[in-house]
Motif scaffolding. Structure first.
Motif, PDB file in Angstrom:
ATOM      1  N   GLY A  14       0.808  -1.213   0.000  1.00  0.00           N
ATOM      2  CA  GLY A  14       0.000   0.000   0.000  1.00  0.00           C
ATOM      3  C   GLY A  14       0.840   1.260   0.000  1.00  0.00           C
ATOM      4  N   LEU A  15       1.908   1.279   0.786  1.00  0.00           N
ATOM      5  CA  LEU A  15       2.776   2.456   0.819  1.00  0.00           C
ATOM      6  C   LEU A  15       3.507   2.639  -0.505  1.00  0.00           C
ATOM      7  CD1 LEU A  15       4.223   2.281   4.447  1.00  0.00           C
ATOM      8  CD2 LEU A  15       2.499   3.863   3.550  1.00  0.00           C
ATOM      9  N   LEU A  16       3.963   1.548  -1.112  1.00  0.00           N
ATOM     10  CA  LEU A  16       4.602   1.655  -2.425  1.00  0.00           C
ATOM     11  C   LEU A  16       3.610   2.158  -3.474  1.00  0.00           C
ATOM     12  CD1 LEU A  16       6.813  -1.567  -2.526  1.00  0.00           C
ATOM     13  CD2 LEU A  16       7.595   0.807  -2.413  1.00  0.00           C
ATOM     14  N   ALA A  31      -6.771   2.114   5.673  1.00  0.00           N
ATOM     15  CA  ALA A  31      -7.257   1.915   4.305  1.00  0.00           C
ATOM     16  C   ALA A  31      -6.097   1.566   3.373  1.00  0.00           C
ATOM     17  CB  ALA A  31      -7.977   3.170   3.811  1.00  0.00           C
ATOM     18  N   THR A  32      -4.930   2.156   3.628  1.00  0.00           N
ATOM     19  CA  THR A  32      -3.750   1.832   2.837  1.00  0.00           C
ATOM     20  C   THR A  32      -3.377   0.366   3.018  1.00  0.00           C
ATOM     21  OG1 THR A  32      -2.938   4.110   3.044  1.00  0.00           O
ATOM     22  CG2 THR A  32      -1.328   2.432   2.441  1.00  0.00           C
ATOM     23  N   VAL A  33      -3.408  -0.103   4.251  1.00  0.00           N
ATOM     24  CA  VAL A  33      -3.087  -1.508   4.528  1.00  0.00           C
ATOM     25  C   VAL A  33      -4.116  -2.425   3.880  1.00  0.00           C
ATOM     26  CG1 VAL A  33      -2.869  -3.242   6.350  1.00  0.00           C
ATOM     27  CG2 VAL A  33      -1.840  -0.994   6.658  1.00  0.00           C
ATOM     28  N   LEU A  34      -5.386  -2.096   4.007  1.00  0.00           N
ATOM     29  CA  LEU A  34      -6.446  -2.920   3.419  1.00  0.00           C
ATOM     30  C   LEU A  34      -6.319  -2.984   1.898  1.00  0.00           C
ATOM     31  CD1 LEU A  34      -8.980  -4.576   4.044  1.00  0.00           C
ATOM     32  CD2 LEU A  34     -10.301  -2.483   3.778  1.00  0.00           C
ATOM     33  N   VAL A  35      -6.069  -1.846   1.274  1.00  0.00           N
ATOM     34  CA  VAL A  35      -5.888  -1.816  -0.177  1.00  0.00           C
ATOM     35  C   VAL A  35      -4.633  -2.589  -0.566  1.00  0.00           C
ATOM     36  CG1 VAL A  35      -5.300  -0.267  -2.091  1.00  0.00           C
ATOM     37  CG2 VAL A  35      -7.194   0.288  -0.581  1.00  0.00           C
ATOM     38  N   GLY A  36      -3.589  -2.499   0.246  1.00  0.00           N
ATOM     39  CA  GLY A  36      -2.371  -3.256  -0.026  1.00  0.00           C
ATOM     40  C   GLY A  36      -2.600  -4.753   0.053  1.00  0.00           C
ATOM     41  N   ILE A  37      -3.375  -5.195   1.025  1.00  0.00           N
ATOM     42  CA  ILE A  37      -3.690  -6.628   1.143  1.00  0.00           C
ATOM     43  C   ILE A  37      -4.492  -7.091  -0.070  1.00  0.00           C
ATOM     44  CG2 ILE A  37      -5.019  -8.325   2.464  1.00  0.00           C
ATOM     45  CD1 ILE A  37      -4.227  -6.728   5.002  1.00  0.00           C
ATOM     46  N   ILE A  38      -5.502  -6.321  -0.446  1.00  0.00           N
ATOM     47  CA  ILE A  38      -6.310  -6.679  -1.615  1.00  0.00           C
ATOM     48  C   ILE A  38      -5.450  -6.658  -2.875  1.00  0.00           C
ATOM     49  CG2 ILE A  38      -8.245  -5.954  -3.069  1.00  0.00           C
ATOM     50  CD1 ILE A  38      -9.547  -4.878  -0.441  1.00  0.00           C
ATOM     51  N   GLY A  39      -4.599  -5.644  -3.000  1.00  0.00           N
ATOM     52  CA  GLY A  39      -3.706  -5.568  -4.151  1.00  0.00           C
ATOM     53  C   GLY A  39      -2.750  -6.746  -4.212  1.00  0.00           C
ATOM     54  N   GLY A  40      -2.277  -7.181  -3.053  1.00  0.00           N
ATOM     55  CA  GLY A  40      -1.391  -8.338  -3.011  1.00  0.00           C
ATOM     56  C   GLY A  40      -2.085  -9.598  -3.471  1.00  0.00           C
ATOM     57  N   LEU A  41      -3.304  -9.809  -3.012  1.00  0.00           N
ATOM     58  CA  LEU A  41      -4.051 -11.003  -3.397  1.00  0.00           C
ATOM     59  C   LEU A  41      -4.408 -10.999  -4.882  1.00  0.00           C
ATOM     60  CD1 LEU A  41      -6.420 -11.300  -0.304  1.00  0.00           C
ATOM     61  CD2 LEU A  41      -4.450 -12.744  -0.850  1.00  0.00           C
ATOM     62  N   VAL A  42      -4.921  -9.877  -5.362  1.00  0.00           N
ATOM     63  CA  VAL A  42      -5.298  -9.789  -6.775  1.00  0.00           C
ATOM     64  C   VAL A  42      -4.051  -9.847  -7.659  1.00  0.00           C
ATOM     65  CG1 VAL A  42      -6.384  -8.315  -8.526  1.00  0.00           C
ATOM     66  CG2 VAL A  42      -7.429  -8.545  -6.272  1.00  0.00           C
ATOM     67  N   GLY A  43      -2.966  -9.185  -7.233  1.00  0.00           N
ATOM     68  CA  GLY A  43      -1.715  -9.230  -7.987  1.00  0.00           C
ATOM     69  C   GLY A  43      -1.151 -10.631  -8.092  1.00  0.00           C
ATOM     70  N   ASN A  44      -1.257 -11.406  -7.011  1.00  0.00           N
ATOM     71  CA  ASN A  44      -0.824 -12.805  -7.061  1.00  0.00           C
ATOM     72  C   ASN A  44      -1.657 -13.595  -8.064  1.00  0.00           C
ATOM     73  OD1 ASN A  44       1.204 -12.558  -5.190  1.00  0.00           O
ATOM     74  ND2 ASN A  44      -0.012 -13.318  -3.476  1.00  0.00           N
ATOM     75  N   GLY A  45      -2.948 -13.356  -8.072  1.00  0.00           N
ATOM     76  CA  GLY A  45      -3.818 -14.041  -9.025  1.00  0.00           C
ATOM     77  C   GLY A  45      -3.493 -13.672 -10.465  1.00  0.00           C
ATOM     78  N   LEU A  46      -3.238 -12.393 -10.719  1.00  0.00           N
ATOM     79  CA  LEU A  46      -2.876 -11.967 -12.070  1.00  0.00           C
ATOM     80  C   LEU A  46      -1.542 -12.567 -12.500  1.00  0.00           C
ATOM     81  CD1 LEU A  46      -3.859  -8.179 -12.072  1.00  0.00           C
ATOM     82  CD2 LEU A  46      -4.882 -10.015 -13.420  1.00  0.00           C
ATOM     83  N   ALA A  47      -0.577 -12.577 -11.586  1.00  0.00           N
ATOM     84  CA  ALA A  47       0.731 -13.155 -11.910  1.00  0.00           C
ATOM     85  C   ALA A  47       0.602 -14.643 -12.232  1.00  0.00           C
ATOM     86  CB  ALA A  47       1.703 -12.934 -10.757  1.00  0.00           C
TER      87      ALA A  47
END
Length: 87
Positions: A14-16, A31-47
């Protein structure tokens, strides 16, 4: 212990994501942490979908997906958050 790692990874992602976006994003840290967690999960799926989820060495492409998804989510959430606070 995996919940703690998810929070730490979410904070970093989230900070990055906030760093790559221009301007100021007046959203709270939670909210930054929550968005970072969601981004991590979705990013893993996309990768995984693109076949770059597991590579030898550092998975830079996967991390790029994670930060990119989180940046898009922050870009969407920031105007909603600032609009909510003014009302």
């Amino acid at each position: 212990m995996s919940i703690l790692w998810a929070i730490i990874a979410g904070l970093i992602i989230g900070l990055l994501a906030r760093l790559v976006l221009p301007g100021r994003q007046p959203i709270p840290l939670w909210a930054t942490v929550l968005v970072g967690i969601i981004g991590g999960l979705v990013g893993n799926g996309l990768a995984a979908a693109f076949g770059v989820g597991d590579t030898s060495g550092v998975d830079w492409i996967r991390h790029g997906f994670q930060v990119g998804v989180a940046a898009v989510l922050i870009a969407v959430i920031t105007p909603l958050w600032t609009g909510r606070r003014r009302a």
